[in-house]
Design an enzyme around this catalytic site. Structure first.
Site, PDB file in Angstrom:
ATOM      1  CE  LYS A 197      18.151  57.680  40.771  1.00  0.00           C
ATOM      2  NZ  LYS A 197      19.013  56.523  41.051  1.00  0.00           N
ATOM      3  CG  HIS A 413      39.186  27.833  35.313  1.00  0.00           C
ATOM      4  ND1 HIS A 413      38.966  27.768  33.963  1.00  0.00           N
ATOM      5  CD2 HIS A 413      38.693  29.042  35.706  1.00  0.00           C
ATOM      6  CE1 HIS A 413      38.381  28.889  33.558  1.00  0.00           C
ATOM      7  NE2 HIS A 413      38.200  29.667  34.613  1.00  0.00           N
ATOM      8  CD  GLU A 414      38.032  29.930  39.583  1.00  0.00           C
ATOM      9  OE1 GLU A 414      38.429  31.103  39.708  1.00  0.00           O
ATOM     10  OE2 GLU A 414      37.121  29.603  38.805  1.00  0.00           O
ATOM     11  CG  HIS A 417      41.043  33.116  36.588  1.00  0.00           C
ATOM     12  ND1 HIS A 417      41.093  33.660  35.332  1.00  0.00           N
ATOM     13  CD2 HIS A 417      39.961  32.290  36.601  1.00  0.00           C
ATOM     14  CE1 HIS A 417      40.079  33.173  34.609  1.00  0.00           C
ATOM     15  NE2 HIS A 417      39.391  32.333  35.366  1.00  0.00           N
ATOM     16  CG  ASP A 489      37.025  33.208  32.554  1.00  0.00           C
ATOM     17  OD1 ASP A 489      36.442  33.960  33.347  1.00  0.00           O
ATOM     18  OD2 ASP A 489      37.457  32.087  32.866  1.00  0.00           O
TER      19      ASP A 489
END
Length: 635
Positions: A197, A413-414, A417, A489
């Protein structure tokens, strides 16, 4: 007459008058008669001397005939003679310099003259000086400043076209007025932070051949009452003198917020400033030729009277750039960089969905800094990829010491996902998975959408919640533990589920209804309170629906992981070895390869066996680094 000499003559006259006044009102001494030393001795002998003041070799005193003064040589018998005749004697030390005495006598006068000149200059000056609070702080853009044109603005073609028409109207008004049209009085630029802007306003200043005043909304607000309204009046007076011209107010929400919402009541200083702005934009006085352009990222808090036609005739939305817009923005920024031939702008644009113009400029700058740090002559594609990862996921914390146990937990854990995201339909593709700590997270799974999304189906949101819960499901099923790494999460999934129920009407039990009306105090901040427009029974049902959505997604993630345990072990093992996996590496693992880049081999029982079970940690053995996984499931 030259203004310099005119001002100089004025100050000389003022100084002369001050000196004359000082001399008039100075305490005058009675005229002393200068007599010879012999006459002084005769007067002492005759007894007419009453008192004397001896200061070095100068003698002054009072006799029956009045005050007198004389110069006396060193006469050792003078004191004895004066005492014999009963003369009152006063002794003072000899002065070092008569000029010093003159200077001391003139110090008060000089200070008075200096203070007078200072305040006169302040009252005549402008800007932020004393006694000029009511003056506008608007800056007039000059030709000597670096110009930005519409060629330097990309990705917002519709906004450029609208503002280009404003510039064209100022340069050739008859083209538009011949059919009875009138020039718009105001244009409001609305968009998220970083969309360009202010850059658009600078481009207008570079393109327009008319005076361009720029000021921030916060420049109107001052600690003194009435200053804001006075500055608004002065700003528009300057605009009328330079008409046709453009006035740009950045962050107008600083003074344009809803009236009647402040704690100070209706007579708030900001409200007085806004009232004056409303009058100047569309009051009894005509402001022909003065166009007001303003920018804000909070149009929802602006006063309705400010947004009506006649004040802001046009509201131009400056959106987050799409794929084509990002390509154009990258081209603009890469013009000023030494770029290698292997840099593909299309790939960079596809890999940066949701990036604003400011984000893209920051990524290009980070890539150039990385290339310079690595001693390269040109910025290459891998520099841009690393810069993108740094902007999206944060800086790598390679020096952080992490135990093998925590690495294994983070890897599974990853992997949870990633596996859920790959198995669920219509989800965003996995771009990169890493267990290298970045920012506040110990590990990250990054997804990048293929195309732009403007609406999100219910199935897409449910799948996203399942992906978020995949990390916790992997920890529970494969390692028989629950860690703080899933905290972020769980927070995100709970928030998304509540929005589905309360905002999006995606609940079977409650139906397409909205619950909870936000009551926003304009001057107190965003959404401090939320009006509860439903009863206890409805509140219980909302909580139950939110819990059902999250738990169903968690169970779905658990089923997918239980059905693909071998793939989970391969992915976690690859993460522990390489620490970072790309989308292509993950596709190979999902296809059945033991590790990325290696053809599929027959599995043995030893290879497919799960790792040694990790004992759940308790509060007593959680170290400081264990708090970090609260962002571990960050997408």
């Amino acid at each position: 007459m030259n203004p310099f000499y005119k001002n100089l003559a004025l100050w000389l006259v003022i100084s002369l008058m001050m000196v004359m006044l000082f001399q008039i009102f100075k305490q005058p001494d009675r005229a002393s008669i200068d007599i010879s030393y012999s006459d002084f001795l005769n007067m002492v002998d005759s007894g007419s001397v009453n008192q004397v003041t001896i200061q070095g070799e100068n003698i002054s005193g009072m006799s029956g005939q009045g005050p007198f003064k004389t110069y006396a040589p060193k006469d050792p018998e003078l004191i004895s003679l004066l005492r014999t005749k009963g003369v009152k004697i006063t002794a003072r030390p000899q002065e070092d310099s008569s000029w010093f005495q003159v200077f001391l006598s003139w110090v008060p006068m000089l200070l008075l003259i200096g203070v007078w000149i200072f305040f006169m200059r302040q009252m005549q000056g402008g800007g932020g000086k004393a006694l000029s609070f009511g003056k506008s702080r608007a800056r007039l853009m000059t030709d000597s400043q670096e110009k930005v044109t519409f060629e330097d603005v990309a990705g917002i073609d519709e906004a450029k076209e609208e503002l280009g028409e404003i510039v064209e109207f100022l340069s050739d008004p008859k083209k538009f007025t011949r059919l009875g049209g009138r020039i718009p009085k105001g244009v409001l630029l609305v968009g998220a932070p970083g969309t360009g802007k202010t850059l658009l306003a600078r481009a207008i200043a570079g393109e327009a051949s008319v005076p361009f005043f720029t000021i921030s909304g916060s420049d109107f607000v001052e600690m003194f009452v009435g200053v804001g309204a006075s500055r608004v009046r002065d700003l528009f007076n300057q605009g009328k003198k330079h008409a046709p011209c453009i006035i740009f107010i950045d962050e107008i929400d600083a003074v344009g917020r809803h009236r009647g919402a402040g704690l100070g009541g209706g007579h708030d200083e900001r409200e007085q400033t806004l009232n004056q702005l409303l009058v100047e934009m569309d009051g009894f006085e005509s402001n022909e030729g003065v166009i007001l352009i303003s920018a804000t990222n909070r149009p929802d808090v602006l006063d309705p009277a400010l947004l009506r036609p006649g004040r802001f005739d046009r509201q131009i939305v400056v959106p987050v750039p799409d794929l084509g817009g990002r390509k154009g923005i990258l081209k603009v920024h890469l013009k000023k960089k030494l770029v290698a031939d292997n840099v593909d702008i299309s790939v960079l644009a596809r890999g940066t969905p949701g990036f604003t113009g400011a984000d893209l400029e920051n990524m290009v700058n980070e890539a150039a800094l990385m290339a310079a740090r690595r001693g390269k002559d040109r910025v290459e594609m891998d520099d841009f990829e690393d810069a993108k990862d740094k902007v999206l996921m944060g800086t790598e914390r390679k020096s952080m010491i992490i135990s093998e146990e925590e690495k294994k937990i983070t890897a599974y854990h990853e992997s949870g996902h990633t596996l859920v995201a790959k198995l669920l339909p219509d989800t965003d593709p996995i771009h990169k998975v890493t267990i290298i700590p970045r920012g506040r997270a110990l590990g990250l799974t990054q997804q990048l959408p293929i195309d732009e999304k403007h609406t999100y189906p219910k199935e897409y949101l449910l799948n996203n919640i399942a992906i978020l819960m995949g990390g916790r499901a992997a920890e529970k099923i494969l390692l028989n533990t629950e860690t703080t790494g899933a905290g972020n999460d769980i927070e995100k999934s709970s928030e998304l589920a509540r929005k589905m129920v309360c905002d999006f009407g995606m609940s079977k039990e409650l139906g397409p209804l909205s619950f909870g009306k936000k009551e926003e105090q304009i001057f107190l901040g965003r959404e401090l309170s939320q009006h509860r427009d439903y009863g206890e029974e409805t509140a219980r049902k909302i909580d139950e629906e939110v819990r059902n959505i999250v738990t169903d997604a968690y169970e779905k993630a658990c089923r997918l992981i239980r059905d693909n345990l071998d793939t989970m072990h391969r992915m976690a093992t690859a993460l522990l070895e390489k620490e970072t996996l790309t989308g292509a590496d993950i596709d190979e693992i999902m296809a059945g390869d033991q590790e990325p880049g290696v053809k599929k081999k027959p599995k043995s029982k030893k290879e497919s066996a799960p790792p040694k079970e990790v004992k759940p940690r308790t509060a007593s053995n959680i170290e400081e680094t264990d708090v970090e996984p609260s962002e571990g499931g960050k997408e």
